[in-house]
Design an enzyme around this catalytic site. Structure first.
Site, short mmCIF file in Angstrom:
data_model
loop_
_atom_site.label_atom_id
_atom_site.label_comp_id
_atom_site.label_asym_id
_atom_site.label_seq_id
_atom_site.Cartn_x
_atom_site.Cartn_y
_atom_site.Cartn_z
N VAL A 194 0.83 -1.20 0.00
CA VAL A 194 0.00 0.00 0.00
C VAL A 194 0.87 1.26 0.00
O VAL A 194 0.60 2.21 -0.73
CB VAL A 194 -0.98 -0.01 1.19
CG1 VAL A 194 -1.75 1.31 1.26
CG2 VAL A 194 -1.95 -1.18 1.08
N GLY A 238 -11.47 -0.57 0.89
CA GLY A 238 -10.55 -0.01 -0.09
C GLY A 238 -11.08 1.24 -0.75
O GLY A 238 -11.28 2.26 -0.10
N ASP A 286 -10.69 -9.60 9.44
CA ASP A 286 -10.58 -8.37 8.65
C ASP A 286 -11.98 -7.77 8.42
O ASP A 286 -12.20 -6.57 8.62
CB ASP A 286 -9.89 -8.70 7.32
CG ASP A 286 -9.77 -7.49 6.42
OD1 ASP A 286 -8.85 -6.69 6.64
OD2 ASP A 286 -10.60 -7.34 5.51
N LYS A 305 -13.59 -4.11 10.01
CA LYS A 305 -14.26 -3.12 9.16
C LYS A 305 -15.69 -2.90 9.64
O LYS A 305 -16.19 -1.76 9.66
CB LYS A 305 -14.25 -3.59 7.71
CG LYS A 305 -12.84 -3.59 7.11
CD LYS A 305 -12.78 -4.36 5.80
CE LYS A 305 -11.38 -4.28 5.19
NZ LYS A 305 -11.22 -5.18 4.04
N GLY A 319 -5.85 -4.45 -2.81
CA GLY A 319 -4.83 -4.15 -3.81
C GLY A 319 -4.16 -2.82 -3.53
O GLY A 319 -4.71 -1.95 -2.86
#
Lengths: 403, 403
Positions: A14, A127, A194, A198, A296
Site C-alpha cells: 500500500v 478499499g 478483517d 471493518k 490491492g
C-alpha cells in the site's frame, strides 16, 4: 490551503501505491516529505530517493513542516504507537490499519477531541469504496436500517475461484497471496477478522455505537468443504463471507460476520473476485449498493489520497451520531437460521438449536438447518471451530425482509 | 449547531415526501416552518396544519428565523426566481431542480461566492445516490476518467417494462406516470433531457468544467421500435438510455446522452426499473458502481434530508476542481460507432458516416452500423428526429476500454 507535507509510515504494497498515486495527482498539492521504514536497506522495486527514507519515527513526528502523517504499516502495535504519537502532538493522521482502529476507536476518538486534531481512515474499510465517508456524511439520519456487505476482497477472491472456477481452496489462497490481496497473516482475511474490524468501524459511523470486536460472532471460510459448495450450487446459491449490522427494532441492533447463502436475486451475489460490495438499507431510500475494488495496492492508495485531499480542506469525522439521543443498543438475543455441517451426533447434541427444520445424514457429510440464538452461537464459538464443522447463515425474513 | 428552520417551496410528490421524512428524522434537528404553494386550497392527501401554508414567497424569504430554503417546485422558471431570490438574501438553499441548475450553474456558483452562502443539490442527480457529494469530496483527484450511468429512473422503468415484461411502450409510459416516476412533462424523461441536465451537473463536479446543455448531443428513447428491441435481444443485449462523460485524452473529454446497447457483463445491464446506476471509473481504483433508487417521493426526499443535515454542519460545495490548472476541454471531435435505423436510402445518404461496417435492408426496417463523428451527429440532430429513425450507441474500445 497549503500544500500537504506527508510523513509516510510503511512502504509495503500500500505504501508504494501511495507513493505512486501522490506522484500522479498533480492537483492534490500533496508531497511525501519523509518515509519511515523498518529497514532502509531492504531491496525495493520502487525507485526512490534514499534521502526520503528514515528508520527513526521522530524524523517525521518532530519535523515541524510535516502536517500529515499517513500510516500504512502492517503491524497493529506499531500502528497504534505511530498514530497515538502523532495525535498527541496534534498532527492529523490518515491510517489504513483496520485492526488497530477497530480495537482502539473509543480512545482514538477521545484523542482527536483532546488534541483537536483528526484521524481519517476511509481506506480501512472497503478499499476504494467511500463507505465510511458516506455513512458519516450522507446517511446521517434516522432512516438507516442495515449495512451489509462483502468487506474482505481476499476471502471473496478465494470463494470466487472455488465457486466459479472449480479451483482448490489451497490453490486459490496461494493465488490471492501472490496477487497481493491477502494480508501477510491470511487467517486475518479467511477467519473473518478483517471483515469484523471493518464492520466495527462501519457500525460507529452507521449507528454511532462502538462494539468491541470480541463481542461479535465471527466465523470464517477456512473450513468450507466441497460438500458445502456442492450443496449451495444445488440450491443455485453462492456462499459468501458477509458482514452485517442490522437494526432488529427501533432501539436494538445486532451484528455478525459469517458465511452466508446468497441467492442470485441479491446485489452481493454478483460481487466476485477481489471486489467489495456494500448494501446500505434505509427507511425511505430502500437499498443503495456500492461496489468497487476492496483490495490491492492502487485502489487502497487512491482511497488514502481521498483522505489526504480531504485534509487539505480541514475535513474531520465529527462522530455526530455518537451524540444522538436514544442510540440503539447491541443485542445478541436474536434468532438466526443457520446451516451446520457437523462431524457426529455427539457434536450436534452440544449445539442448542431452538428448532431444526432439516437434517441430512450420510457417510460423506451430515448437516442440519435450524434456528439458534446468536448468543448461543457466541457461547459455543470455540466448539464450532472443531474439525468437520462449517456454519453458514441463511438470511431470514425478519432480519432481512427481502434483501 | 442550531435547529434548521426550513422554508419549503413546493408540496408536490417530492415536497410531501420531504414533509414526511423530516417528521421521521428526529435527530436531524430540522423543522419545516413555512410552506409556499401556488394554491393553498388545493386538496391534498397530506394532513397538514393550514397555518404552515402560504402562497406568498416573501413569507419565507423575509422571515429572519428561516435559515434554509428547500425548493422542489416543478417549474424551472419559478425555481430560478426562488433560488436566486434566497441566495441574494444570503439564505442557503437546497434544490432538486436539475433543469434550472443545469442551465444556470455558472451564475449560481458566482452568486454563492458573492453572497457567501450555499446551494446544495445532491437530490437533483440520481435521487438517493450520493453522486454529486462523492464526486465533489471523494473523487477529488486527477484520477477520474469517466462517469457513466443510467440517470433517469422513468425512462429506465419504461425500457425495463418493454424489455423484460414485453409491455407496450405507451402502456409502460402510462404506468411510470401513475407510479409518480415520470416528470409532469414526460418528454423531459424520455427525450433524454432529464439525463442531460444531471450529466451537466455531474460534469461540473467530476471534471470542474461547465458545458451548456445545448452543446451536448442528447437523444432519447421515444422512437424505439419493436425491431430495435428484437435486434438487441438477438444479440443478448439490452438498450438503456445512458449518459456519459469520458476523458478521451489527458486534456479533452466528451459527453453525450443516447440509447446504448449494453451487454450482460456491464454493471449497468442489471440496473432495472426505476433504479439509477452510476459507474465512476478512475486510474487507480478502476470502477466504482453506485446503485439506488433514482426516482420517487421518499428516495428523493431522503436525499434532500442529507443536504439539509449537511447544512447543519455548514457544508457547501467548494467547486475546487474548477480552479484546477490544466482543466480538460470539451470536444465533440470524437468518433462513435452507432446503430441507425433509417426510413429510406435518401435519408441515409444525408448522414455522413465515416465508415459503415454493417447494413441490413428489409421491408420491415433497415439499419446500418457505422462510425460517425459526434460533431456530425450534433449537426444532424434535427434530422435524426424524423419518423422511422432510431439511434443507439455501440460502446467501443477507444472510448470505453472494457467497461
Amino acid at each position: 490551503m497549503n500544500t500537504i507535507k506527508i510523513g509516510l509510515f510503511g512502504l509495503g504494497v500500500v505504501g508504494q501505491g501511495i507513493y505512486r498515486v501522490i506522484g500522479r495527482a498533480t492537483n492534490a498539492h500533496a508531497e511525501i516529505k519523509r518515509i519511515c521504514v523498518r529497514n532502509i536497506d531492504k531491496p525495493r522495486d520502487l525507485v526512490i530517493d534514499p534521502a526520503l527514507l528514515t528508520d527513526n519515527a521522530d524524523d517525521i513526528l518532530l519535523d515541524p513542516e510535516i502536517n500529515l502523517v499517513v500510516e500504512v504499516v502492517d503491524d497493529a502495535e506499531a500502528s497504534y504507537r505511530i498514530v497515538t504519537g502523532a495525535l498527541r502532538r496534534g498532527i492529523p493522521v490518515v491510517s489504513g490499519n483496520k485492526a488497530m482502529i477497530a480495537r482502539h476507536l473509543p480512545e482514538l476518538i477521545e484523542m482527536q477531541r483532546r488534541y483537536d486534531t483528526a484521524l481519517l481512515y476511509d481506506a480501512s474499510s472497503c478499499g476504494s469504496i467511500p463507505v465510511i465517508r458516506n455513512l458519516e456524511e450522507y446517511y446521517d439520519n434516522d432512516l438507516l436500517l442495515e449495512v451489509k456487505g462483502i468487506l474482505n476482497g481476499s476471502s471473496n477472491y478465494i470463494l470466487s475461484r472455488v465457486f466459479d472456477h472449480d479451483e482448490d481452496y489451497a490453490d486459490a489462497l496461494r493465488r490471492a497471496q501472490k496477487l497481493g490481496f491477502a494480508e501477510s497473516d491470511p487467517s486475518f482475511d479467511i477467519e473473518g477478522y478483517d471483515s469484523l474490524f471493518k464492520l466495527i468501524i462501519i457500525t460507529v459511523h452507521a449507528l454511532g455505537v462502538y462494539v468491541a470486536p470480541e463481542q461479535v460472532f465471527t466465523y470464517g471460510i477456512s473450513s468450507i468443504s466441497d460438500f458445502d459448495i456442492r450443496y449451495a450450487r444445488e440450491k443455485r446459491m453462492k456462499i459468501k463471507l458477509v458482514a452485517q449490522v442490522v437494526k432488529v427494532a427501533d432501539d436494538r441492533f445486532t451484528m455478525f460476520v459469517m458465511p452466508e447463502f446468497v441467492s442470485p436475486s441479491k446485489y452481493i451475489y454478483s460481487v466476485d473476485d477481489e471486489y467489495n460490495g456494500v448494501v446500505i438499507r434505509g427507511e425511505c431510500y430502500d437499498r443503495q449498493f456500492m461496489f468497487g475494488k476492496g483490495a490491492g495496492s492502487l485502489p487502497t492508495a487512491s482511497s488514502i489520497l481521498s483522505d489526504v485531499m480531504a485534509r487539505r480542506h480541514g475535513y474531520r469525522y465529527e462522530y455526530k451520531k455518537m451524540d444522538y439521543l436514544n442510540l440503539p443498543s447491541y443485542t445478541t438475543d436474536v434468532m438466526l437460521k443457520i446451516y451446520l455441517r457437523y462431524p457426529d451426533e455427539q457434536f450436534l447434541s452440544a449445539i442448542p438449536f431452538a428448532s431444526v427444520s432439516e437434517k441430512f445424514v450420510s457417510g460423506t457429510a451430515s448437516y442440519v438447518m435450524g434456528e439458534i440464538l446468536l448468543s448461543d452461537l457466541i457461547a459455543h464459538r470455540e466448539l464450532l471451530r472443531a474439525p468437520g464443522v462449517f456454519v453458514a447463515n441463511i438470511p431470514r425474513f425478519f432480519l432481512n425482509l427481502d434483501d
